[in-house]
Design a protein around this motif. Structure first.
Motif, PDB file in Angstrom:
ATOM      1  N   ALA A  62       0.829  -1.203   0.000  1.00 46.11           N
ATOM      2  CA  ALA A  62       0.000   0.000   0.000  1.00 46.11           C
ATOM      3  C   ALA A  62       0.866   1.258   0.000  1.00 46.11           C
ATOM      4  CB  ALA A  62      -0.923  -0.006   1.214  1.00 46.11           C
ATOM      5  N   ASP A  63       1.966   1.230   0.773  1.00 47.74           N
ATOM      6  CA  ASP A  63       2.801   2.418   0.861  1.00 47.74           C
ATOM      7  C   ASP A  63       3.734   2.548  -0.335  1.00 47.74           C
ATOM      8  OD1 ASP A  63       1.642   3.182   3.267  1.00 47.74           O
ATOM      9  OD2 ASP A  63       2.892   1.755   4.354  1.00 47.74           O
ATOM     10  N   PRO A  97      -7.131  -5.548  -4.016  1.00 47.83           N
ATOM     11  CA  PRO A  97      -6.741  -4.545  -3.009  1.00 47.83           C
ATOM     12  C   PRO A  97      -6.666  -5.109  -1.586  1.00 47.83           C
ATOM     13  CG  PRO A  97      -8.509  -3.718  -4.395  1.00 47.83           C
ATOM     14  CD  PRO A  97      -8.349  -5.160  -4.732  1.00 47.83           C
ATOM     15  N   VAL A 135      -5.311   4.092  -3.175  1.00 46.08           N
ATOM     16  CA  VAL A 135      -4.432   2.933  -3.363  1.00 46.08           C
ATOM     17  C   VAL A 135      -5.223   1.750  -3.926  1.00 46.08           C
ATOM     18  CG1 VAL A 135      -3.042   1.223  -2.142  1.00 46.08           C
ATOM     19  CG2 VAL A 135      -2.755   3.647  -1.634  1.00 46.08           C
ATOM     20  N   ASP A 136      -6.416   1.527  -3.376  1.00 48.33           N
ATOM     21  CA  ASP A 136      -7.253   0.418  -3.867  1.00 48.33           C
ATOM     22  C   ASP A 136      -7.491   0.552  -5.363  1.00 48.33           C
ATOM     23  OD1 ASP A 136      -7.312  -0.364  -1.319  1.00 48.33           O
ATOM     24  OD2 ASP A 136      -9.469  -0.088  -0.992  1.00 48.33           O
ATOM     25  N   ASP A 190      -6.615   5.416   1.327  1.00 50.22           N
ATOM     26  CA  ASP A 190      -6.928   4.002   1.147  1.00 50.22           C
ATOM     27  C   ASP A 190      -7.677   3.755  -0.161  1.00 50.22           C
ATOM     28  OD1 ASP A 190      -5.664   2.870   3.270  1.00 50.22           O
ATOM     29  OD2 ASP A 190      -7.314   3.308   4.660  1.00 50.22           O
ATOM     30  N   LYS A 209      -3.138  -5.460   0.125  1.00 52.95           N
ATOM     31  CA  LYS A 209      -2.240  -4.304   0.205  1.00 52.95           C
ATOM     32  C   LYS A 209      -1.433  -4.214   1.488  1.00 52.95           C
ATOM     33  CE  LYS A 209      -5.748  -1.085   1.749  1.00 52.95           C
ATOM     34  NZ  LYS A 209      -6.509   0.087   1.410  1.00 52.95           N
ATOM     35  N   ARG A 210      -1.804  -5.002   2.505  1.00 46.31           N
ATOM     36  CA  ARG A 210      -1.014  -4.973   3.735  1.00 46.31           C
ATOM     37  C   ARG A 210       0.196  -5.887   3.636  1.00 46.31           C
ATOM     38  NH1 ARG A 210      -1.464  -0.979   6.401  1.00 46.31           N
ATOM     39  NH2 ARG A 210      -0.854  -2.021   8.330  1.00 46.31           N
TER      40      ARG A 210
END
Lengths: 333, 334
Positions: free
Chosen positions: A122-123, A155, A144-145, A141, A158-159
Motif C-alpha cells: 500500500a505504501d 486490493p 491505493v485500492d 486508502d 495491500k497490507r
C-alpha cells in the motif's frame, strides 16, 4: 504534428573510470594506463510523440537501458539535449521540473530489486501520490485500492510485503506504483523479460489495456523482438550505443534495411518456423570500451567495405519514416 | 508408428516420479513423466518455472539431492535403468556417455582454474590418456564448437570469455567424450539473440553429425519450434502433451499447450490482445486433485476432478486431458 513528448538530439552518455592513486603513480612511471571511458550512448536522436508506443531493441550492452534512464530523467546526459514538450529538461526547475519528472515514470525489469522489501505494498504505491498532493490522507486508502485494481490486483492484499507475491504480481505492483502518480509517459525497461510466457502475456495485455484507457505513451525497451513487434507502433534498433535503424513496426519487419537489423530478424526463433537452420552473424558484440572505428557493426557485417571502417554512417531516410545508418544505401544510389 | 517409438530409443523415461520430502510436506516436483529420445534427435522439454522440467533433467543424470528422491518409474538408457544404478556406476556414465549443459556457465565452470585444466581433468576422468593427448582432444573439441584460436583460448580463465563463448566452452566440455545423450537445461536463455543463433546452429550441426540424442529443456516455445523434433509440454510435474513438434504447435490438443502458444507474441496478432491463460502456476505443494490445470482451464468440467490418464488420443498424439481440443472445438472457442 504537435510537439513530441520527448525529443532527444545528439544525446550521449559516457561513463568514465578515473585512475586511482596507484594508477596515477603507474602512469607517472610510464605505464600504459589511462582513464577508461565507455560510450554507453553515442549521439542518439529519438522522438516520441503523444500516444505512441516506441520499441527500443538491442542486445546486451548496446546502451538501451542507459538511454531509457536518461529519457526518464533518472540520469543526466553527458552531451546533447533532451526536450520535454519542447522545453529543455535540464533547465526545468521548481514546480515545472517536478511535473516533468512525475509525468514520466519507469517500470523496471526485476520487480524484486526495484520494490523496497521492507515497505508494505500500500505504501509502495501510495507514498509518491501523497507526497505530491495527488491524494489526501483521508482518501489515501481508496486511492491505493483504485491503483491496485487498475493493475489487476486484489486490493485486500495491500497490507502484504513484496516478497509475499509471485513474479507476475510483483510486476503489477511496479506498474501500479508507476501509474499512481498519473503519468502520461512510461518507460518500460525489459519489464516482461523475467516473466513466464503465460504471465508475460497477461502483463502485455495489461499494458495495452492501460494504454487505451489512460491514453499512455510508452518507450518499450526490450531485447525480445517478438514482444516489441507485438506492442510497438515504431521500432528503434540500437547497436553499441548508436541507433542503426528506425521505422514503423510493419515497415521494419517487412523491409529491414540495416544489415544488423536483417541479421537480428532472421535469427529470432519463431514459433511458426519449423526445423529452421540457424546461421548466426559471425563474431561477438565488441566491447563498448573499445568500439571498432567507423560503423560499429563492420567487423561482423557481411557487406562491409573500406568506407565502413573509417567513417561513421549517419541516419538517412530510406523510405517514408524509415531511417537507417548504413553506407550501403549511398552505394546503391 | 511415430518417430517417437520407431527404433530403439537412446533414452526412455517411463512414469518417472521425483518427490522432495521437505519439512513442510511432500513436493511432487516430477510426477509421472514419460518420454523417449532417439539417436540424433532433439526433444524439447517445455514448461514454465516450477513445472519440474529441470528436476526431470537432474533425475536423468542422478543429480537429485536430499531431500529429493526418485520414488517411482524408470529411466532406461539403452535398456539400462539409471534410477537403479549405484552412485559409482552413475559416475562412470556422467560426463562420459551422458552429459549436461546448464543455463549459467559461470556457475558450472570453476573460476579459479584455466579452461585447459578443467577440460583435461574431464578427459582423464574417463579415459586413460596422457596429458598431451587430453589437451589435444580438448583443443579439437573447442575448435568443433566454433571457438577461434583454441590453442590460445585453452590457457584462459572462464572470466576472460564472453557469455556466448563461455557457453561454448561448457558445450565443448559436455562433448569431450562424444556422449550419446546430452541434457541441456536452458542453455541459451541468458544469451543475446545473435549469440543464441550461433549456439543453436552449432548444436544442430553436432546432433546431425554425431548422432547424439539431446533433451533441450526450455521455456521458450520458439526455440523448440526451430530446433526440436519432438516436444513434451510439462505442467505442475506432469507431461500434459507430447508429440512431434509440427502437429503439437499447429494443432495443440491440451488447453494448456494451446494457452501457452496463444501467449507468445507474434507477427500475426500484432496489436491484438494475447490469448492469456488466467491465474497463475499453482503451488506444487497444494495441487488440486485431478487435473492440475483445471482451475485455469476454460473447458474444465466435473470429470476433471478425477485423475486424468495420459494416453494417445490421435495417432502420435498423447495428451493428459479429458477434453482434448480437436479442431471442431477450437473453432468453437475462437
Amino acid at each position: 504534428m504537435s510537439t513530441p513528448i520527448i525529443e532527444l538530439k545528439g544525446v550521449s552518455k559516457r561513463f568514465s573510470k578515473k585512475l586511482d592513486f596507484a594508477g596515477k603513480i603507474l602512469q607517472r612511471l610510464g605505464a600504459p594506463v589511462r582513464d577508461e571511458t565507455v560510450h554507453a550512448v553515442d549521439g542518439v536522436d529519438l522522438t516520441v510523440n503523444k500516444g505512441e508506443v516506441v520499441g527500443l531493441v538491442g542486445e546486451s550492452g548496446c546502451g538501451k537501458s542507459t538511454l531509457g534512464r536518461m529519457v526518464a530523467g533518472i540520469m543526466p546526459a553527458s552531451d546533447g539535449t533532451i526536450r520535454w514538450h519542447g522545453k529543455e529538461l535540464a533547465e526545468l526547475t521548481g514546480s515545472e521540473g517536478r511535473r516533468a519528472k512525475l509525468q514520466t515514470q519507469m517500470i523496471f525489469q526485476d520487480p524484486m530489486s526495484s520494490l523496497n522489501p521492507r515497505i508494505r505494498v500500500a505504501d509502495i504505491i501510495g507514498e509518491a501520490p501523497l507526497v505530491h498532493g495527488l491524494t489526501k490522507r483521508s482518501e489515501y486508502d481508496g486511492y491505493v485500492d483504485e491503483q491496485m485494481r487498475r493493475a489487476g490486483m486484489d486490493p485486500t492484499l495491500k497490507r502484504r510485503y513484496p516478497h509475499q507475491f509471485s513474479g507476475g504480481q510483483r510486476q503489477r505492483i511496479g506498474i501500479a506504483r508507476a501509474l499512481a502518480v498519473q503519468p502520461e509517459f512510461i518507460v518500460c525497461d525489459e519489464s516482461v523479460a523475467a516473466l513466464d510466457v503465460s504471465i508475460q502475456a497477461q502483463i502485455l495485455n495489461l499494458f495495452m489495456d492501460l494504454r487505451r484507457d489512460l491514453n499512455l505513451t510508452y518507450l518499450f525497451i526490450s531485447h525480445d523482438l517478438g514482444v516489441v513487434e507485438h506492442l510497438s507502433d515504431r521500432v528503434v534498433i540500437m547497436y553499441l550505443g548508436r541507433v542503426v535503424e528506425e521505422a514503423p513496426s510493419e515497415e521494419i519487419f517487412a523491409r529491414p534495411n540495416h544489415p544488423y537489423t536483417q541479421a537480428l530478424l532472421s535469427e529470432v526463433p519463431r514459433i511458426d518456423a519449423r526445423k529452421k537452420s540457424f546461421a548466426g552473424v559471425k563474431g561477438e558484440i565488441p566491447s563498448p570500451l573499445n568500439p571498432p572505428p567507423g560503423c560499429h557493426f563492420h567487423p561482423r557485417c557481411p557487406f562491409a567495405f573500406d568506407r565502413c571502417k573509417v567513417e561513421r554512417p549517419m541516419l538517412k531516410t530510406v523510405a517514408s519514416g524509415h531511417r537507417s545508418a548504413c553506407h550501403l544505401n549511398d552505394k546503391v544510389a | 508408428m511415430t518417430a517417437l517409438t520407431a527404433a530403439a530409443p537412446t533414452l526412455e523415461v517411463r512414469n518417472l516420479q521425483t518427490h522432495f520430502f521437505t519439512r513442510a510436506g511432500v513436493v511432487k516436483a516430477v510426477d509421472d513423466v514419460s518420454f523417449s529420445v532417439g539417436r540424433g534427435k532433439v526433444l524439447g522439454l517445455v514448461g514454465e518455472s516450477g513445472s519440474g522440467k529441470t528436476v526431470t533433467g537432474f533425475s536423468i543424470l542422478g543429480l537429485v539431492d536430499e531431500p529429493g528422491r526418485i520414488v517411482g518409474g524408470s529411466i532406461l538408457f539403452h535398456g539400462q535403468d539409471l534410477a537403479k544404478q549405484s552412485e559409482e556406476q552413475m559416475r562412470q556414465l556422467r560426463g562420459n556417455r551422458i552429459a549436461m549443459i546448464f543455463q549459467d556457465p559461470m556457475m558450472t565452470l570453476n573460476p579459479v582454474l584455466r579452461i585447459d585444466t578443467q577440460m583435461i581433468e574431464t578427459v582423464q576422468a574417463h579415459t586413460k590418456v596422457s596429458k598431451e593427448e587430453a589437451r589435444q582432444r580438448a583443443r579439437d573439441t573447442l575448435g568443433m564448437v566454433g571457438i577461434p584460436s583454441p590453442d590460445e583460448r585453452l590457457k584462459s580463465y572462464p572470466h576472460q570469455f564472453s557469455g556466448g563463448m563461455r557457453q561454448r566452452v561448457a558445450i565443448a566440455i559436455a562433448l569431450l567424450h562424444r556422449p550419446e545423450l546430452i541434457v541441456a537445461d536452458e542453455p541459451t536463455t541468458a544469451l543475446d539473440v545473435t549469440i543464441q543463433a550461433q549456439i543453436l546452429a552449432e548444436v544442430q550441426k553436432l546432433c546431425a553429425e554425431t548422432g547424439t540424442a539431446m533433451i533441450w529443456i526450455t521455456h521458450d516455445l520458439s526455440v523448440v519450434a526451430g530446433l526440436a523434433d519432438d516436444i513434451a509440454v510439462m505442467y505442475a510435474g506432469k507431461v500434459v502433451e507430447k508429440g512431434e513438434v509440427a502437429p503439437v504447435l499447429d494443432m495443440p490438443l491440451h488447453p494448456y499447450t494451446a494457452g501457452l502458444i496463444g501467449s507468445v507474441p507474434s507477427r500475426n496478432k500484432r496489436g491484438e490482445p494475447l490469448k492469456q491463460i488466467p491465474g497463475m502456476t499453482p503451488n506444487v505443494m497444494r495441487l488440486p486433485p485431478g487435473c492440475a490445470f483445471r482451475t485455469r482451464c476454460a473447458y474444465a468440467t466435473e470429470v476433471c476432478k478425477q485423475e486424468v490418464p495420459f494416453g494417445e488420443v490421435a495417432p502420435g498424439r498423447e495428451v493428459r486431458c479429458f477434453h482434448p481440443l480437436f479442431p471442431a472445438k477450437q473453432g468453437e472457442a475462437a
